[in-house]
Design an enzyme around this catalytic site. Structure first.
Site, PDB file in Angstrom:
ATOM      1  N   LYS A 174       0.937  -1.130  -0.059  1.00  0.00           N
ATOM      2  CA  LYS A 174       0.209   0.071   0.017  1.00  0.00           C
ATOM      3  C   LYS A 174       0.768   1.299  -0.006  1.00  0.00           C
ATOM      4  O   LYS A 174       1.861   1.350   0.992  1.00  0.00           O
ATOM      5  CB  LYS A 174      -0.897   0.007   1.231  1.00  0.00           C
ATOM      6  CG  LYS A 174      -2.172   0.631   1.144  1.00  0.00           C
ATOM      7  CD  LYS A 174      -2.980   0.342   2.366  1.00  0.00           C
ATOM      8  CE  LYS A 174      -4.243   1.022   2.330  1.00  0.00           C
ATOM      9  NZ  LYS A 174      -4.853   1.205   3.697  1.00  0.00           N
TER      10      LYS A 174
HETATM   11  C1  E4P Z   1      -8.237   1.201   4.014  1.00  0.00           C
HETATM   12  O1  E4P Z   1      -7.645   0.797   2.954  1.00  0.00           O
HETATM   13  C2  E4P Z   1      -7.986   2.575   4.580  1.00  0.00           C
HETATM   14  O2  E4P Z   1      -6.675   2.812   5.120  1.00  0.00           O
HETATM   15  C3  E4P Z   1      -8.958   2.962   5.740  1.00  0.00           C
HETATM   16  O3  E4P Z   1     -10.325   2.211   5.192  1.00  0.00           O
HETATM   17  C4  E4P Z   1      -9.154   4.438   6.236  1.00  0.00           C
HETATM   18  O4  E4P Z   1     -10.232   4.444   7.046  1.00  0.00           O
HETATM   19  P1  E4P Z   1     -10.340   5.662   7.855  1.00  0.00           P
HETATM   20  O5  E4P Z   1     -10.801   6.861   7.204  1.00  0.00           O
HETATM   21  O6  E4P Z   1     -11.736   5.312   8.831  1.00  0.00           O
HETATM   22  O7  E4P Z   1      -9.095   5.929   8.842  1.00  0.00           O
END
Ligand code: E4P
Length: 212
Positions: free
Chosen positions: A83
């Site tokens: 990621k």
């Molecule tokens: C997933 O890939 C993201 O990092 C995550 O959904 C972020 O979520 P948040 O905005 O609740 O931190």
């Protein structure tokens, strides 16, 4: 639409995976920190629970360091997805890792332009954030629909992961807008099956079965 679970908590992953509908897992530095564990340790455990893409996020700022970190993480298991942040350094790192056959997920996407960059860099996944857009009072379903439209027009293979999901409305919007995947926190995923009429119907059927 495929369902991923958005957590670094192995108990949540185990419980959701047992329901048979989880195709992958996404984590991020905040979710890892919440568990108070090392990223590598958590990832090693997750790959044994879910046989699908497992996103592990790099934490370094420049492309070279992200590439090195990505290569190390990718060695853990064939299902690891690196990621990367939606920055020019992240896009550069994405292009290099993709050439090496390493799967990538470009995260923190809030616009069609950003999604287009990730798709052009050959990212395996791009993650538009619904909840954070919603928090800022901006349209979420339209963003997913427009990214899906660009993907279809140009035939990009990048899969769209609707992320930052806070509620059932986000999941429904992602599905209606043509997202390939939604990555969902455990508590929200468990709510997907709930409906008062299902509960009422179950009671009626149970009573009918007893009255025989
Ligand atoms: C997933 O890939 C993201 O990092 C995550 O959904 C972020 O979520 P948040 O905005 O609740 O931190």
């Amino acid at each position: 639409m495929k369902l991923f679970i958005d957590t670094a908590n192995v108990e949540e992953i185990r419980a959701a995976a047992a329901c048979g509908i989880v195709s992958g897992v996404t984590t991020n530095p905040s979710l890892i920190a919440k568990e108070g564990r090392k990223l590598e340790d958590v990832i090693h455990e997750i790959v044994s629970l879910v046989d699908g893409p497992i996103s592990a996020e790099v934490t370094e700022g420049d492309a070279e360091t992200m590439i090195a970190q990505g290569r190390d993480l990718a060695k853990i298991h064939k299902n690891i997805v690196i990621k990367l942040p939606m920055t020019w350094e992240g896009i550069k790192a994405c292009k290099t890792l993709v050439k090496e056959g390493i799967k990538t997920n470009v995260t923190l996407c809030f616009s069609v332009d950003q999604a287009l960059l990730a798709m052009e860099a050959g990212a395996t996944f791009v993650s538009p954030f619904m909840g954070r857009l919603d928090d800022a009072g901006m349209e979420t379903e339209e963003l997913i629909r427009n990214i899906a439209k660009v993907k279809a027009i140009y035939g990009y293979k990048t899969e769209i992961i609707a992320a930052s999901i806070r509620n059932l409305k986000h999941i429904e919007s992602a599905a209606l807008a043509g997202s390939d995947i939604a990555t969902i926190p455990y508590k929200v995923m468990m709510k997907m099956i709930e409906h008062p009429l299902t509960d009422a119907g179950l009671k009626i059927f149970a009573n009918a079965a007893k009255s025989k």
